[in-house]
Design a protein around this motif. Structure first.
Motif, PDB file in Angstrom:
ATOM      1  N   UNK A  71      -7.622   8.994   8.166  1.00  0.00           N
ATOM      2  CA  UNK A  71      -7.490   7.824   7.300  1.00  0.00           C
ATOM      3  C   UNK A  71      -7.370   8.274   5.857  1.00  0.00           C
ATOM      4  N   UNK A  72      -6.912   7.338   5.021  1.00  0.00           N
ATOM      5  CA  UNK A  72      -6.687   7.670   3.610  1.00  0.00           C
ATOM      6  C   UNK A  72      -5.352   8.363   3.458  1.00  0.00           C
ATOM      7  N   UNK A  73      -5.383   9.612   3.076  1.00  0.00           N
ATOM      8  CA  UNK A  73      -4.143  10.391   2.956  1.00  0.00           C
ATOM      9  C   UNK A  73      -3.821  10.973   4.329  1.00  0.00           C
ATOM     10  N   UNK A  74      -2.733  10.535   4.930  1.00  0.00           N
ATOM     11  CA  UNK A  74      -2.318  10.983   6.256  1.00  0.00           C
ATOM     12  C   UNK A  74      -1.373  12.165   6.081  1.00  0.00           C
ATOM     13  N   UNK A  75      -1.736  13.314   6.678  1.00  0.00           N
ATOM     14  CA  UNK A  75      -0.866  14.474   6.514  1.00  0.00           C
ATOM     15  C   UNK A  75      -0.310  14.944   7.853  1.00  0.00           C
ATOM     16  N   UNK A  76       0.832  15.562   7.770  1.00  0.00           N
ATOM     17  CA  UNK A  76       1.601  16.012   8.931  1.00  0.00           C
ATOM     18  C   UNK A  76       0.788  16.931   9.843  1.00  0.00           C
ATOM     19  N   UNK A  77       0.191  17.957   9.289  1.00  0.00           N
ATOM     20  CA  UNK A  77      -0.498  18.978  10.081  1.00  0.00           C
ATOM     21  C   UNK A  77      -1.667  18.379  10.861  1.00  0.00           C
ATOM     22  N   UNK A 131       0.852  -1.194   0.000  1.00  0.00           N
ATOM     23  CA  UNK A 131       0.000   0.000   0.000  1.00  0.00           C
ATOM     24  C   UNK A 131       0.888   1.244   0.000  1.00  0.00           C
ATOM     25  N   UNK A 132       0.902   1.980  -1.105  1.00  0.00           N
ATOM     26  CA  UNK A 132       1.774   3.155  -1.191  1.00  0.00           C
ATOM     27  C   UNK A 132       1.313   4.267  -0.252  1.00  0.00           C
ATOM     28  N   UNK A 133       0.011   4.405  -0.034  1.00  0.00           N
ATOM     29  CA  UNK A 133      -0.464   5.392   0.935  1.00  0.00           C
ATOM     30  C   UNK A 133      -0.009   5.031   2.345  1.00  0.00           C
ATOM     31  N   UNK A 134       0.092   3.732   2.625  1.00  0.00           N
ATOM     32  CA  UNK A 134       0.579   3.281   3.930  1.00  0.00           C
ATOM     33  C   UNK A 134       2.057   3.637   4.097  1.00  0.00           C
ATOM     34  N   UNK A 135       2.822   3.506   3.027  1.00  0.00           N
ATOM     35  CA  UNK A 135       4.234   3.903   3.064  1.00  0.00           C
ATOM     36  C   UNK A 135       4.348   5.399   3.355  1.00  0.00           C
ATOM     37  N   UNK A 136       3.492   6.191   2.704  1.00  0.00           N
ATOM     38  CA  UNK A 136       3.482   7.640   2.937  1.00  0.00           C
ATOM     39  C   UNK A 136       3.088   7.944   4.388  1.00  0.00           C
ATOM     40  N   UNK A 137       2.107   7.236   4.905  1.00  0.00           N
ATOM     41  CA  UNK A 137       1.646   7.444   6.281  1.00  0.00           C
ATOM     42  C   UNK A 137       2.763   7.143   7.274  1.00  0.00           C
ATOM     43  N   UNK A 138       3.489   6.080   7.033  1.00  0.00           N
ATOM     44  CA  UNK A 138       4.612   5.712   7.908  1.00  0.00           C
ATOM     45  C   UNK A 138       5.652   6.830   7.934  1.00  0.00           C
ATOM     46  N   UNK A 139       5.984   7.370   6.761  1.00  0.00           N
ATOM     47  CA  UNK A 139       6.947   8.474   6.679  1.00  0.00           C
ATOM     48  C   UNK A 139       6.414   9.722   7.392  1.00  0.00           C
ATOM     49  N   UNK A 140       5.135   9.992   7.236  1.00  0.00           N
ATOM     50  CA  UNK A 140       4.529  11.153   7.892  1.00  0.00           C
ATOM     51  C   UNK A 140       4.585  11.005   9.405  1.00  0.00           C
ATOM     52  N   UNK A 141       4.238   9.821   9.918  1.00  0.00           N
ATOM     53  CA  UNK A 141       4.300   9.598  11.363  1.00  0.00           C
ATOM     54  C   UNK A 141       5.722   9.766  11.879  1.00  0.00           C
ATOM     55  N   UNK A 142       6.693   9.323  11.106  1.00  0.00           N
ATOM     56  CA  UNK A 142       8.093   9.466  11.518  1.00  0.00           C
ATOM     57  C   UNK A 142       8.497  10.937  11.559  1.00  0.00           C
ATOM     58  N   UNK A 143       7.966  11.755  10.649  1.00  0.00           N
ATOM     59  CA  UNK A 143       8.253  13.195  10.674  1.00  0.00           C
ATOM     60  C   UNK A 143       7.605  13.850  11.898  1.00  0.00           C
TER      61      UNK A 143
END
Length: 78
Positions: A63-69, A11-23
């Motif tokens: 959920x879906x697109x996870x964003x930093x803010x 899941x590419x959105x999951x990969x993005x979410x993981x990176x966002x949580x790490x930020x």
């Protein structure tokens, strides 16, 4: 503070979410547990079309697109 990240392999959105949580972790101290919904039929049924899902204390933060803010503000309010 403990969060759950519901995801699935490939899941590419999951990969993005993981990176966002790490930020966000660079600004707020928390841990998260990543849960593969494909290993749990009940979770698969519940979150199948929603993943990735970030949850805290049983409440969905985003959920879906996870964003930093959104995640940062949700955690700052708690």
């Amino acid at each position: 503070m403990q969060l759950q990240l519901y995801s699935r392999p490939g899941c590419s959105l999951c990969d993005d979410a993981r990176r966002t949580l790490q930020m966000v972790q660079q600004d707020i101290s928390f841990t998260y547990e990543e849960i593969n919904i494909e290993q749990y039929p009940v979770l698969h049924e519940r979150f199948c079309l929603m993943i990735p899902v970030v949850e805290k204390d049983g409440h969905i933060l985003q959920y879906g697109h996870i964003d930093y803010v959104t995640i940062l503000e949700a955690l700052e309010d708690n």
